[in-house]
Design a protein around this motif. Structure first.
Motif, PDB file in Angstrom:
ATOM      1  N   TYR A 103       0.690  -5.319   7.110  1.00 42.15           N
ATOM      2  CA  TYR A 103      -0.607  -5.984   7.219  1.00 42.15           C
ATOM      3  C   TYR A 103      -1.605  -5.626   6.116  1.00 42.15           C
ATOM      4  O   TYR A 103      -2.646  -6.269   6.024  1.00 42.15           O
ATOM      5  CB  TYR A 103      -1.219  -5.690   8.585  1.00 42.15           C
ATOM      6  CG  TYR A 103      -0.381  -6.240   9.719  1.00 42.15           C
ATOM      7  CD1 TYR A 103      -0.132  -7.603   9.808  1.00 42.15           C
ATOM      8  CD2 TYR A 103       0.171  -5.405  10.686  1.00 42.15           C
ATOM      9  CE1 TYR A 103       0.651  -8.125  10.832  1.00 42.15           C
ATOM     10  CE2 TYR A 103       0.946  -5.918  11.719  1.00 42.15           C
ATOM     11  CZ  TYR A 103       1.184  -7.269  11.779  1.00 42.15           C
ATOM     12  OH  TYR A 103       1.956  -7.792  12.792  1.00 42.15           O
ATOM     13  N   ASN A 104      -1.324  -4.634   5.300  1.00 43.32           N
ATOM     14  CA  ASN A 104      -2.271  -4.305   4.232  1.00 43.32           C
ATOM     15  C   ASN A 104      -1.726  -4.656   2.850  1.00 43.32           C
ATOM     16  O   ASN A 104      -2.301  -4.265   1.841  1.00 43.32           O
ATOM     17  CB  ASN A 104      -2.681  -2.826   4.280  1.00 43.32           C
ATOM     18  CG  ASN A 104      -1.525  -1.879   4.029  1.00 43.32           C
ATOM     19  OD1 ASN A 104      -0.404  -2.143   4.448  1.00 43.32           O
ATOM     20  ND2 ASN A 104      -1.795  -0.774   3.342  1.00 43.32           N
ATOM     21  N   GLN A 105      -0.627  -5.414   2.799  1.00 46.49           N
ATOM     22  CA  GLN A 105      -0.125  -5.889   1.517  1.00 46.49           C
ATOM     23  C   GLN A 105       0.760  -7.120   1.744  1.00 46.49           C
ATOM     24  O   GLN A 105       1.149  -7.418   2.866  1.00 46.49           O
ATOM     25  CB  GLN A 105       0.648  -4.801   0.755  1.00 46.49           C
ATOM     26  CG  GLN A 105       1.883  -4.297   1.449  1.00 46.49           C
ATOM     27  CD  GLN A 105       2.621  -3.232   0.640  1.00 46.49           C
ATOM     28  OE1 GLN A 105       3.796  -3.375   0.330  1.00 46.49           O
ATOM     29  NE2 GLN A 105       1.933  -2.154   0.329  1.00 46.49           N
ATOM     30  N   SER A 106       1.028  -7.844   0.639  1.00 47.33           N
ATOM     31  CA  SER A 106       1.941  -8.995   0.635  1.00 47.33           C
ATOM     32  C   SER A 106       1.578 -10.040   1.682  1.00 47.33           C
ATOM     33  O   SER A 106       2.447 -10.567   2.390  1.00 47.33           O
ATOM     34  CB  SER A 106       3.391  -8.521   0.821  1.00 47.33           C
ATOM     35  OG  SER A 106       3.751  -7.590  -0.176  1.00 47.33           O
ATOM     36  N   GLN A 107       0.295 -10.354   1.775  1.00 46.89           N
ATOM     37  CA  GLN A 107      -0.160 -11.356   2.734  1.00 46.89           C
ATOM     38  C   GLN A 107       0.161 -12.772   2.236  1.00 46.89           C
ATOM     39  O   GLN A 107       0.225 -13.029   1.035  1.00 46.89           O
ATOM     40  CB  GLN A 107      -1.649 -11.193   2.989  1.00 46.89           C
ATOM     41  CG  GLN A 107      -2.008  -9.875   3.647  1.00 46.89           C
ATOM     42  CD  GLN A 107      -1.228  -9.633   4.940  1.00 46.89           C
ATOM     43  OE1 GLN A 107      -1.394 -10.349   5.923  1.00 46.89           O
ATOM     44  NE2 GLN A 107      -0.338  -8.640   4.932  1.00 46.89           N
TER      45      GLN A 107
END
Length: 534
Positions: free
Chosen positions: A238-242
């Protein structure tokens, strides 16, 4: 597609320069832009197609330039904007393309944008960074962890909120979901494109957006993995590769397309990088290339690893285009990481040959053309905040960032007349450019010959790739296009290996390691390679 129809960047070889450590021209112990300009004749002599320069922008240097306080200014430690313009002009005169970093996931906390954003919840830039209220008990909004250790949240008393940072607290996370932030970032990119740069490397671009619901990341079983930070204990779902990042990259591509053939390469640091890399480079609407840490953080190199990594990029061009590094400013040098024997120069030649035979864009980190070893920097000399925080279980970034050795005699291997910001490797003066220039069999001169072979080979630059069925320590691949067909063999093991009969050894030798390969007996010596034109 014929050679004349290929974009310049497809298959181009880039030479990465970490400016703090390349050449210091004013005696302050830190490399500068004038130092790069002074060595452009050397860089051009290597036979590379262009240079990628790591950040030289205005910065408090908490993360040595990856904490930008002004995207459109040169930090005084590196020189002036006029110094950059001179570098760019001279590089183009040598036929070298110039790629620069763009850091879009975060800024420095000293950037004017953040200084305004933190003042209140209703100022014009209040939503330019990622702010969240604490939980009812005062703890951070979720469990996200920062790359360098600790929570990815820091409390700010002015706003009575936490701000997010995937790296240092001094690197607050930009809210790239915000169209105004995107516009501002693209304006800074246009500033450099107007000056004439040939493309961008987009730093940590898969960190550029966050999950809008701020859901907790799931845990990641540490079994079988080396754990140095809490960051390693969760899957960064959830904090990268969105999923919104590619839409922003399409805006980047539309901008760079206004300036003609520009190269854009994404850095993708992820435990599952392939889907992200494909998404970022798909078709002609997004970035031209991407690279992951498949090799950069690998503790060993095997034929199986190469086959798996390269095997993901053997389809049509529409699937995307990769770039490859074996070492860079973030990862320990491969000659030390993958080899512990008595003949490092031989292994360095093998690694450079393998890198230059891969399908994609090889990126040669400064000093790899010399076969430089990783430096064991003592704790008291460390500069890297990650290394200091996680000592002694560190990524070892300082050991790969030590000064470039230019000569054996004189102070600091010719890097600086002052005390270098990091110590010169004890064995590096003997591996210096000056020493290797005089040795026809040196890693440097061998690498120049390899680069000459690649420049003259359309198959190596953009040809298709396939693998042959051979014993595990042997890597056998073919590179083919309309103009030529090559067979590339590499023995990555410490023992001789027999080459199976179906492999054709009758081609003309384009390049090979020292020590004749017994073609009649079909025996390849340890750490040897050969490139054959069928």
């Amino acid at each position: 597609m014929s050679q004349s129809e290929q974009p310049w960047w497809r298959g181009a070889v880039l030479y990465q320069i970490y400016p703090r450590s390349y050449l210091d021209t004013n005696g302050d112990g830190i490399g500068d832009l004038s130092g790069i300009t002074r060595k452009l004749d050397y860089i051009a002599s290597l036979g590379v197609d262009g240079i990628w320069i790591s950040p030289f922008f205005a910065s408090p240097m908490k993360d040595f330039g990856y904490d930008v306080s002004d995207y459109c200014a040169v930090d005084p430690v590196f020189g002036t904007l006029e110094d950059f313009d001179q570098l760019l002009d001279r590089a183009h005169g040598y036929g070298l393309k110039v790629i620069i970093d763009q850091v879009y996931a975060h800024t420095s906390d000293a950037h004017a944008w953040f200084e305004e954003s933190r003042q209140s919840r209703d100022n014009p830039r209040a939503d330019w960074y990622v702010w969240q209220d604490p939980k009812a008990d005062g703890t951070p909004p979720n469990n996200w962890q920062a790359v360098f250790g600790g929570a990815a949240w820091t409390w700010d008393a002015r706003r009575q909120q936490y701000f997010m940072h995937n790296f240092l607290p001094e690197q607050p996370q930009l809210n790239v979901h915000n169209p105004e932030v995107q516009d501002a970032l693209l304006a800074t990119a246009r500033f450099w494109l107007d000056r004439g740069v040939d493309g961008f490397r987009l730093d940590a671009i898969n960190f550029a957006m966050h999950d809008r619901a701020f859901r907790d990341n799931p845990p990641w079983d540490p079994a079988g993995r080396t754990i140095t930070r809490p960051f390693d204990l969760q899957r960064r779902v959830y904090n990268q590769s969105q999923p919104e990042v590619p839409e922003f990259l399409e805006r980047v591509r539309r901008l760079t397309d206004e300036y003609g053939d520009r190269y854009t390469v994404a850095e993708v640091a992820s435990d599952d990088p392939l889907p992200t890399m494909r998404a970022y480079t798909k078709g002609d609407e997004r970035l031209t290339a991407a690279y992951s840490f498949d090799f950069l953080y690998a503790s060993t190199l095997t034929a199986g690893r190469v086959r798996r990594s390269q095997g993901n990029w053997i389809g049509p061009l529409e699937e995307g285009w990769p770039s490859w590094e074996f070492s860079n400013h973030d990862a320990p040098r491969c000659v030390s990481r993958w080899y512990d024997g008595p003949d490092r120069p031989r292994f360095a030649k093998l690694m450079n040959a393998l890198l230059l035979c891969l399908r994609g864009n090889p990126i040669l980190y400064q000093g790899e053309e010399l076969g430089l070893t990783q430096v064991d920097v003592p704790f008291e000399a460390l500069q890297d905040p990650e290394a200091i925080a996680n000592w002694p279980r560190t990524l070892g970034r300082d050991g790969a960032r030590t000064p470039m050795p230019w000569e054996e005699a004189g102070p600091n291997a010719g890097f600086s007349s002052g005390k270098p910001w990091l110590p010169v490797g004890p064995d590096h003066p003997g591996l210096s450019v000056g020493v290797q220039e005089q040795d026809l069999d040196s890693v440097l001169n061998f690498t120049r010959k390899l680069l000459t072979v690649r420049r003259g080979s359309p198959a190596l630059k953009w040809g298709e790739l396939s693998f042959l069925d051979v014993p595990e320590s042997l890597l056998a691949m073919t590179r083919t296009c309309e103009e030529e067909s090559l067979t590339c063999l590499f023995n990555l093991g410490a023992e001789p290996v027999e080459i199976p009969e179906p492999v054709n050894l009758g081609g003309a030798v384009l390049s090979q390691s020292e020590g004749l390969i017994d073609r009649e007996g079909r025996i390849m010596p340890p750490y040897a390679f050969v490139i054959l034109r069928d």
